[in-house]
Structure formats: C-alpha cells, structure tokens
Write an enzyme that holds these catalytic residues in place. Structure first.
Site, short mmCIF file in Angstrom:
data_model
loop_
_atom_site.label_atom_id
_atom_site.label_comp_id
_atom_site.label_asym_id
_atom_site.label_seq_id
_atom_site.Cartn_x
_atom_site.Cartn_y
_atom_site.Cartn_z
N PRO A 73 20.24 -7.10 -9.33
CA PRO A 73 20.37 -8.00 -8.18
C PRO A 73 19.96 -7.35 -6.86
CG PRO A 73 22.25 -8.23 -9.62
CD PRO A 73 21.45 -7.07 -10.15
N CYS A 74 19.28 -8.15 -6.04
CA CYS A 74 18.71 -7.61 -4.80
C CYS A 74 19.51 -8.02 -3.56
CB CYS A 74 17.26 -8.09 -4.64
SG CYS A 74 17.12 -9.89 -4.40
N GLN A 75 20.58 -8.83 -3.72
CA GLN A 75 21.23 -9.43 -2.56
C GLN A 75 21.63 -8.41 -1.50
OE1 GLN A 75 21.70 -10.26 -5.73
NE2 GLN A 75 22.59 -12.30 -5.98
N LEU A 77 20.37 -5.38 -1.06
CA LEU A 77 19.25 -4.54 -0.62
C LEU A 77 18.27 -5.30 0.25
CD1 LEU A 77 18.50 -2.80 -4.04
CD2 LEU A 77 19.59 -1.74 -2.08
N SER A 78 18.21 -6.61 0.09
CA SER A 78 17.22 -7.43 0.77
C SER A 78 17.40 -7.43 2.28
CB SER A 78 17.28 -8.87 0.24
OG SER A 78 16.45 -9.72 0.99
#
Length: 354
Positions: A73-75, A77-78
């Site tokens: 999941p990138c939430q 890091l984005s």
C-alpha cells in the site's frame, strides 16, 4: 527445466500474474483482501491459490516460488497521503511481505524465492525525510544503505553485495508499451536478486515490448492503440481529448490561484494524469473543428483499462460471472500496475533465470 513460478502479494487485480503468464511463468498463489479484485483475479486465474490476509501468512508453509512480487500500500508514502511513510499502518505492511520472503527462504535453505519485485509510488523516494527508501533497500540487502550526500535519491541505481543484488528504477507508464500508454504514471520498481548479480540486467537491459492485447471487437484495433490513427485512415473526423489535472485544479481553486488553475487545463497531445483510486479523471472531448459541441466527462472503466495496457473488460466480471460495478472497477484500476512495465520486468527475470 521446470516452469518458473510466481507468488503475488498485495495482488490487486492480478497484473503481475498476467505479466508473468505472458512470459511463461506460472502464477501459483496470490494474497489480496479486497472483494472485487479477488473475484476478478479468480476469474482470470482459476487455478491460483488465494491466501487472504498477508498478516496471517506463514512464508515457510506456503508453496515456494521463484519470484515474489508485491506492490505494498502506498497511502502513507504518496505525496497526496498523510506522509507517515513506512511507519504508517498501510505502507508499513511492506515489512509483512519481507517477513514472508524471509520465512520462505529459511524454510527452503535460501533457494526460494530467487527474485523479489517491489512496486510503489515515486513519493517513496522522499517520505520520512528520504529515510524510508533507505529502509526499503536495507530490508532487501540486509546492509546499511545511507541516503546520498545530495539528499536526493537518483531515479535509477543499485546496491551490490549484502543478501541480495538490488536495483531500482523509476518507470513512467507514458513511455512504455507499443505504442506507449497515454498516462503519466511514475512508479518505483525495486528488483532484488537473492541468487546472483542479475538485478541490473533485469531492470536496465533494453528488450522488446509485448504487443497490446487485442480488442474485444472483431474488426477493431488493439485497445490501447484504438485512438491513435490519422483522420484520413479513420475515414471520418477523429476525437480531440484534453485531460484535466483535477487534483491540482482543486488545489489552485482553493488557493485562489487563477493562473495556476488555467494551467491545469489539458493541452493537445498531453498524456492523462495518473489514474487514482480516490477520484475520477475528467477530460474534455469533441470532434475536430466542432469545439462548440464538446463536453466534459470522466473516464469509463474500459478507458481506464486501456490506459493501464490491460485487455478490454479485464475488470468487468468476477469469478461467478457477476458484473463488477463501475466504481469498484475504477477504484481497482487506480491502484493497479501498468501492464507494460510489469511485463518488461517479468521478461527480464525469465531471461536471466533460463
């Protein structure tokens, strides 16, 4: 030799398994918890095991595979997330994938997996004052990797030595495929070779691209190439499509920046902004010379599939033939991986392992 095997963590809608199967690699198992993506993947890969929640998987007790892929999941890091990085509850699941890889290697006398592939947003380079990407490289190599003296991670590089030969590369979907995709989608790919020094050969060696999948229509062009022919070949006027930078538009409107707001309107020939799971992607549409008849609408799920390089209708139905809602399809596609990028990496791994 026996066929290479792949396991896909945070599988989504099965893009890594699809890319692998195009390269003669057999998808063996996947881990995903979202209902619609699991059903979509089961429809296309009915023989693949589904392992469920990644936190409940013991890597030493599942079928060993040659390659493990994971787009964690990138939430966190984005750039549009909360930027808590690998300490966040979502992006921190990266370490669950690394745990599974380590358990499998311990259980197989370090034979499996030979390769691991991680995919994530470009924000991984800068989150947590750029320390998160150093932590990612350290997790693969079991070696301390300092942040560069410049304070900025290069868009491509490698770490030799340690537990795994590791290379990374920032790949933008708009430059991949034949013809190239019309979507600006910048993603970091890390390739770790636990069995040799071949990561750079996988990630940096030029190789041909796979042709795009054929359209569902009998007389139509390949899906991703369908709107790229000249008017004289089409025998009619062709559409003009101008995508908007919606997220930036909202930011400029909130700040009252009129000049910045106007700059968010698309220009002819520009790629679409990155597809997102959270919002639709609007664009202006008209036929050449008839701007007054134009209109604004969101991309359809079919158009999103084309922008990802996927076969038309890939997300349309679940494993029991049930229709998947447009919202669920667009959400899943916004979280997915561009197929040409995944195919390039899978082809490289297949090449070096054979």
């Amino acid at each position: 030799m026996s066929a290479l095997r792949l396991g896909s963590l945070f599988d989504g809608i099965g893009v890594f398994p699809l890319a692998a199967s195009h390269c003669g690699i057999v998808p063996v198992w996947a881990s995903e918890i979202a209902k619609a993506p699991v059903s979509i993947t089961k429809r296309h890969f009915p023989d693949m095991l589904h392992l469920g929640d990644i936190t409940q998987i013991d890597g030493g007790k599942i079928p060993p595979v040659d390659i493990v892929t994971f787009g964690s999941p990138c939430q966190n890091l984005s750039q549009i997330g909360n930027r808590t990085g690998l300490a966040g509850s979502k992006s921190g699941l990266f370490y669950q994938a690394m745990r599974i890889i380590e358990e499998m290697r311990n259980a197989t006398d370090n034979r499996y997996p030979a390769f691991a592939v991680w995919e994530n947003v470009a924000g991984a380079f800068s989150s947590n004052d750029r320390l998160d990407f150093a932590a990612v490289l350290r997790a693969f190599t079991d070696t301390e990797v300092p942040v560069p003296d410049s304070g900025i991670w290069a868009h491509a590089g490698m770490v030799r030595g340690g537990r795994a030969d590791t290379a990374w590369r920032l790949m933008d979907a708009q430059y991949w495929g034949e013809p190239a995709l019309s979507q600006r989608r910048r993603r970091v790919f890390v390739v770790a070779d636990f069995a040799g020094g071949r990561a750079a050969e996988v990630l940096f060696k030029p190789r041909g691209m796979f042709p795009f999948p054929a359209s569902c229509g009998e007389s139509r062009l390949p899906a991703a190439a369908g709107d790229r022919i000249p008017a004289f070949e089409a025998g009619r006027q062709i559409p003009v499509v101008l995508p908007f930078q919606l997220r930036r538009m909202r930011s400029m409107a909130k700040r009252g920046d009129q000049r910045g707001f106007r700059a968010c309107f698309g220009k002819n020939g520009e790629p679409f902004p990155t597809l997102l799971a959270s919002v639709g992607q609007p664009f202006a549409f008209w036929y050449e010379g008839k701007e007054q008849d134009g209109f604004v609408r969101d991309l359809t799920p079919l158009e999103c599939e084309r922008l990802m390089g996927l076969p038309e209708g890939w997300t349309a139905y679940g494993c029991k033939g049930e229709k998947v809602s447009s919202h669920a399809r667009c959400f899943a596609l916004g979280n997915a991986i561009a197929l040409p990028c995944a195919e390039y990496i899978m082809a490289g791994i297949a090449e070096v392992m054979r």
